[in-house]
Structures are given as structure tokens and as C-alpha cells.
Design a protein around this motif. Structure first.
Motif, mmCIF file in Angstrom:
data_model
loop_
_atom_site.group_PDB
_atom_site.id
_atom_site.type_symbol
_atom_site.label_atom_id
_atom_site.label_comp_id
_atom_site.label_asym_id
_atom_site.label_seq_id
_atom_site.Cartn_x
_atom_site.Cartn_y
_atom_site.Cartn_z
ATOM 1 N N ALA A 12 43.333 51.547 45.486
ATOM 2 C CA ALA A 12 42.458 50.333 44.912
ATOM 3 C C ALA A 12 42.722 49.090 45.837
ATOM 4 N N THR A 13 43.605 48.867 46.487
ATOM 5 C CA THR A 13 44.061 47.880 47.479
ATOM 6 C C THR A 13 43.059 48.118 48.930
ATOM 7 N N ARG A 15 40.414 50.115 49.046
ATOM 8 C CA ARG A 15 38.981 49.930 48.703
ATOM 9 C C ARG A 15 38.567 48.551 48.493
ATOM 10 N N GLY A 16 39.482 47.529 48.213
ATOM 11 C CA GLY A 16 39.119 46.005 48.301
ATOM 12 C C GLY A 16 38.739 45.530 49.635
ATOM 13 N N TRP A 17 39.471 45.851 50.602
ATOM 14 C CA TRP A 17 39.124 45.240 52.139
ATOM 15 C C TRP A 17 38.612 46.044 52.984
ATOM 16 N N TYR A 82 29.771 40.486 48.188
ATOM 17 C CA TYR A 82 31.198 40.241 48.352
ATOM 18 C C TYR A 82 31.719 38.634 48.002
ATOM 19 N N GLU A 88 39.371 34.625 41.058
ATOM 20 C CA GLU A 88 40.114 35.668 41.451
ATOM 21 C C GLU A 88 40.336 36.892 40.278
ATOM 22 N N ARG A 89 40.020 37.912 40.635
ATOM 23 C CA ARG A 89 40.292 39.006 39.853
ATOM 24 C C ARG A 89 41.671 39.730 40.194
ATOM 25 N N ARG A 90 42.167 40.226 38.894
ATOM 26 C CA ARG A 90 43.597 40.857 38.766
ATOM 27 C C ARG A 90 43.685 42.085 38.128
#
Length: 90
Positions: A12-13, A15-17, A82, A88-90
Motif C-alpha cells: 500500500a505504501t 502504490r502510494g508514491w 493526485y 491527509e488520509r490514514r
């Protein structure tokens, strides 16, 4: 025990950047390619015509103009996808 469809934390991390970084790298390559192509075409025309710095400078200016217009057109969808959310999503 985690379910089969649940992604790992590092997936998930990543895929985020990865996608935004790849998109911005592509835009950077586009800028560099346009400016270098303008430089090389200008140098080639200068070699054929004998007007030494005129077409080189014009080629650089034209390459920069093409890069700015194209970069703007590529950045608008990037910002919409983007950069639109400031929370901020967590």
C-alpha cells in the motif's frame, strides 16, 4: 491471519508514491527531450546555413516553448488526480 486479498502494508505504501513519481519523471523526460531536440535541430540548421548562433537559440526557445505547453497539458491531469485533496488520509 490476514486474508488473501488484503495487501501487505509495504504494498500500500509503494502504490502510494510509485505512480505519481513515474508520472513526474515522464514529464521531466519530456521537458529534457524537447529542449535537447530544439538545440540539436538548431545546431544542424546553423551548420547548413552558416548563421552560427541564430537557429541554435531559436531552437532552444522553440523547444522550451513546446516543453512548457506540453508540460502544462500533462500536469493538469496529474494535479487533478493526485494533488486535489489536501486532507491527509490514514
Amino acid at each position: 491471519m490476514r486474508s488473501v486479498k488484503e495487501p501487505l502494508r509495504w504494498e500500500a505504501t509503494v502504490r502510494g508514491w510509485v505512480a505519481p513519481t513515474a508520472h513526474l519523471m515522464g514529464i521531466g523526460w519530456y521537458f529534457a527531450t524537447c529542449i535537447i531536440a530544439g538545440l540539436l535541430i538548431g545546431r544542424w540548421i546553423d551548420g547548413k546555413s552558416g548563421f552560427d548562433p541564430i537557429f541554435t537559440l531559436g531552437g532552444i526557445a522553440l523547444g522550451l516553448a513546446v516543453a512548457l505547453v506540453g508540460g502544462y497539458r500533462m500536469l493538469i491531469p496529474f494535479i487533478n488526480r493526485y494533488g486535489g485533496d489536501t486532507t491527509e488520509r490514514r
